[in-house]
Design a protein around this motif. Structure first.
Motif, PDB file in Angstrom:
ATOM      1  N   SER A 156      31.559  32.625  23.366  1.00 15.21           N
ATOM      2  CA  SER A 156      32.518  32.768  22.726  1.00 15.21           C
ATOM      3  C   SER A 156      32.351  32.826  21.099  1.00 15.21           C
ATOM      4  O   SER A 156      33.286  33.226  20.156  1.00 15.21           O
ATOM      5  N   LYS A 157      31.140  32.318  20.727  1.00 18.37           N
ATOM      6  CA  LYS A 157      30.878  32.389  19.171  1.00 18.37           C
ATOM      7  C   LYS A 157      30.434  33.905  18.800  1.00 18.37           C
ATOM      8  O   LYS A 157      30.669  34.103  17.861  1.00 18.37           O
ATOM      9  N   TRP A 158      29.991  34.455  19.960  1.00 16.51           N
ATOM     10  CA  TRP A 158      29.717  35.826  19.590  1.00 16.51           C
ATOM     11  C   TRP A 158      30.425  36.932  19.716  1.00 16.51           C
ATOM     12  O   TRP A 158      30.948  37.718  18.834  1.00 16.51           O
ATOM     13  N   PHE A 159      31.281  36.825  20.961  1.00 13.62           N
ATOM     14  CA  PHE A 159      32.275  37.906  21.418  1.00 13.62           C
ATOM     15  C   PHE A 159      33.138  37.399  22.232  1.00 13.62           C
ATOM     16  O   PHE A 159      32.740  36.491  23.178  1.00 13.62           O
ATOM     17  N   ALA A 160      34.444  37.434  22.122  1.00 15.30           N
ATOM     18  CA  ALA A 160      35.688  36.841  22.774  1.00 15.30           C
ATOM     19  C   ALA A 160      35.875  37.486  24.381  1.00 15.30           C
ATOM     20  O   ALA A 160      36.963  37.876  24.563  1.00 15.30           O
ATOM     21  N   ALA A 161      34.785  37.947  25.050  1.00 15.92           N
ATOM     22  CA  ALA A 161      34.800  38.678  26.109  1.00 15.92           C
ATOM     23  C   ALA A 161      33.867  38.357  27.049  1.00 15.92           C
ATOM     24  O   ALA A 161      32.750  38.158  26.514  1.00 15.92           O
ATOM     25  N   VAL A 162      33.808  38.307  28.353  1.00 11.86           N
ATOM     26  CA  VAL A 162      32.795  38.314  29.284  1.00 11.86           C
ATOM     27  C   VAL A 162      32.159  39.744  29.454  1.00 11.86           C
ATOM     28  O   VAL A 162      32.892  40.526  29.608  1.00 11.86           O
ATOM     29  N   PRO A 169      27.833  52.065  40.453  1.00 15.86           N
ATOM     30  CA  PRO A 169      27.264  52.753  39.626  1.00 15.86           C
ATOM     31  C   PRO A 169      26.863  51.985  38.310  1.00 15.86           C
ATOM     32  O   PRO A 169      27.470  50.994  38.013  1.00 15.86           O
ATOM     33  N   ARG A 170      25.899  52.363  37.439  1.00 17.29           N
ATOM     34  CA  ARG A 170      25.287  51.515  36.672  1.00 17.29           C
ATOM     35  C   ARG A 170      26.101  51.762  35.233  1.00 17.29           C
ATOM     36  O   ARG A 170      26.192  52.457  34.596  1.00 17.29           O
ATOM     37  N   THR A 171      26.863  50.519  35.179  1.00 18.07           N
ATOM     38  CA  THR A 171      28.053  50.411  34.305  1.00 18.07           C
ATOM     39  C   THR A 171      27.989  48.874  33.682  1.00 18.07           C
ATOM     40  O   THR A 171      27.357  48.204  34.131  1.00 18.07           O
ATOM     41  N   THR A 172      28.638  49.009  32.641  1.00 17.35           N
ATOM     42  CA  THR A 172      28.970  47.507  31.912  1.00 17.35           C
ATOM     43  C   THR A 172      30.474  47.239  31.582  1.00 17.35           C
ATOM     44  O   THR A 172      31.274  48.177  31.190  1.00 17.35           O
ATOM     45  N   ALA A 173      31.095  46.145  31.932  1.00 19.74           N
ATOM     46  CA  ALA A 173      32.318  45.861  31.614  1.00 19.74           C
ATOM     47  C   ALA A 173      32.596  44.717  30.791  1.00 19.74           C
ATOM     48  O   ALA A 173      31.732  43.737  30.611  1.00 19.74           O
ATOM     49  N   LEU A 174      33.689  44.801  29.865  1.00 17.30           N
ATOM     50  CA  LEU A 174      34.270  43.793  28.910  1.00 17.30           C
ATOM     51  C   LEU A 174      35.406  43.381  29.676  1.00 17.30           C
ATOM     52  O   LEU A 174      36.348  43.979  29.361  1.00 17.30           O
ATOM     53  N   ILE A 175      35.393  41.920  30.133  1.00 14.39           N
ATOM     54  CA  ILE A 175      36.657  41.342  30.388  1.00 14.39           C
ATOM     55  C   ILE A 175      36.936  40.357  29.526  1.00 14.39           C
ATOM     56  O   ILE A 175      36.407  39.509  29.102  1.00 14.39           O
ATOM     57  N   PHE A 176      38.636  40.549  29.057  1.00 10.34           N
ATOM     58  CA  PHE A 176      39.155  39.713  28.212  1.00 10.34           C
ATOM     59  C   PHE A 176      39.844  38.546  28.792  1.00 10.34           C
ATOM     60  O   PHE A 176      40.396  38.973  30.027  1.00 10.34           O
ATOM     61  N   SER A 177      40.404  37.611  28.166  1.00  8.85           N
ATOM     62  CA  SER A 177      41.355  36.692  28.858  1.00  8.85           C
ATOM     63  C   SER A 177      42.674  37.083  28.922  1.00  8.85           C
ATOM     64  O   SER A 177      43.170  36.450  29.793  1.00  8.85           O
ATOM     65  N   SER A 178      43.161  38.095  28.438  1.00  8.86           N
ATOM     66  CA  SER A 178      44.438  38.634  28.564  1.00  8.86           C
ATOM     67  C   SER A 178      44.589  39.235  29.823  1.00  8.86           C
ATOM     68  O   SER A 178      45.636  40.004  30.178  1.00  8.86           O
ATOM     69  N   GLY A 179      43.483  39.671  30.383  1.00 12.22           N
ATOM     70  CA  GLY A 179      43.455  40.428  31.739  1.00 12.22           C
ATOM     71  C   GLY A 179      43.058  41.823  31.523  1.00 12.22           C
ATOM     72  O   GLY A 179      43.095  42.670  32.467  1.00 12.22           O
ATOM     73  N   LYS A 180      42.831  42.253  30.267  1.00 13.49           N
ATOM     74  CA  LYS A 180      42.316  43.647  30.320  1.00 13.49           C
ATOM     75  C   LYS A 180      40.763  43.956  30.152  1.00 13.49           C
ATOM     76  O   LYS A 180      40.104  42.871  29.979  1.00 13.49           O
TER      77      LYS A 180
END
Length: 301
Positions: A156-162, A169-180
């Motif tokens: 959480s100190k660096w970025f507010a998402a998982v 497929p080779r991808t990356t996801a950013l998951i936010f606490s709001s559900g987006k």
């Protein structure tokens, strides 16, 4: 008469040897009166200067008339309904006279590309990245997801998402606490949608009532190579309104196309990156529009 009292001989009108006697009356009586001198050379110089000035004014008036005539012809051609083509631009210039400044100095604008817009490039841009978003429809506990899910990072100190990654497929996801959730790295629309469903399934397995709502592609990035070097300085001078080029800050030229609304990064090596597209067809259309212009600014050496 005594010699001492007789007047000298030259007082009686006689002349001593080698010394003539002059008087002012002799000048007027003999026609030697000084006359005013008329300088014909000065009059001829003034007449020559006036004649040169008249010639300069006539040449300037002729140049202005030629400019007005060419402007009116261009205006009539623009209103005739014909589709404008890309031809070599011609600029009216007049040779300055000696000692005068030119009326119309030569501009430093490059030649407009003469390649017809209907020419097909035969090059198909390849999709490199697709950014899409989806709404999981519920609030998320990011710490729980980061502890129980594999390939997940959270600070959480660096970025507010998982930050979560999958291999196929080779991808990356950013998951936010709001559900987006935001995904990046997919090479096609199908891969992006498949990756989004896999991430949603991972969250569901953790006991979260996640859904799959509002899937949307936000950005598509494509790239290609025109196989020839490009004169970026000439390109930016001709398209100053839509282009920017700062080689000290970034080596590529940034061109913003109006229709379709695409941003292009053009490099001197011939590599072109197209971004900010919503569908694949916009990338193909933008490249077909820009290719004839790039070919007009091809480096010859």
């Amino acid at each position: 008469m005594d010699q001492n009292n007789s007047p000298p001989p030259y007082a009686q009108g006689a002349m001593t040897p080698g010394i003539p006697i002059f008087s002012l009356m002799m000048l007027y009586g003999t026609g030697l009166t000084p006359q005013p001198i008329q300088n014909t050379n000065s009059l001829s110089i003034l007449e020559e200067q006036q004649r040169q000035q008249q010639q300069q004014q006539q040449q300037q008036q002729a140049a202005v008339a030629a400019v007005q005539q060419s402007t009116s012809q261009q205006a009539t051609q623009g209103t005739s309904g014909q589709t404008p083509q890309l031809f070599h631009s011609q600029t009216l210039t007049t040779a300055p006279l000696p000692g005068t400044t030119p009326l119309y100095p030569s501009p430093m604008t490059p030649i407009t590309p003469a390649t017809p817009a209907s020419e097909s490039s035969g090059i198909v841009p390849q999709l490199q990245n697709i950014v899409s978003t989806v709404n999981l429809g519920c609030k998320l506990d990011l710490k729980t997801i980061a502890l129980h899910a594999g390939n997940a990072e959270y600070n959480s100190k660096w970025f507010a998402a998982v930050i979560m990654r999958i291999r196929e497929p080779r991808t990356t996801a950013l998951i936010f606490s709001s559900g987006k959730m935001v995904r990046t790295g997919a090479k096609s629309e199908e891969q992006s949608r498949l990756a989004a469903r896999k991430y949603a399934r991972v969250v569901q397995k953790l006991g979260v009532p996640a859904k799959f709502l509002d899937f949307k592609i936000q950005n598509m990035v494509g790239s290609c190579d025109v196989k020839f070097p490009i004169r970026l300085e000439g390109f930016v001078l001709t398209h100053q309104q839509f282009s920017s080029y700062e080689p000290e800050l970034f080596p590529g030229l940034i061109h913003r196309m109006i229709k379709p609304r695409i941003v292009l990064l053009i490099f001197v090596s011939g590599k072109v990156i197209l971004t900010d597209a919503k569908v694949r067809a916009e990338i193909y259309e933008a490249f077909e529009n820009i290719y004839p212009i790039l070919k007009g600014f091809r480096k010859t050496t």
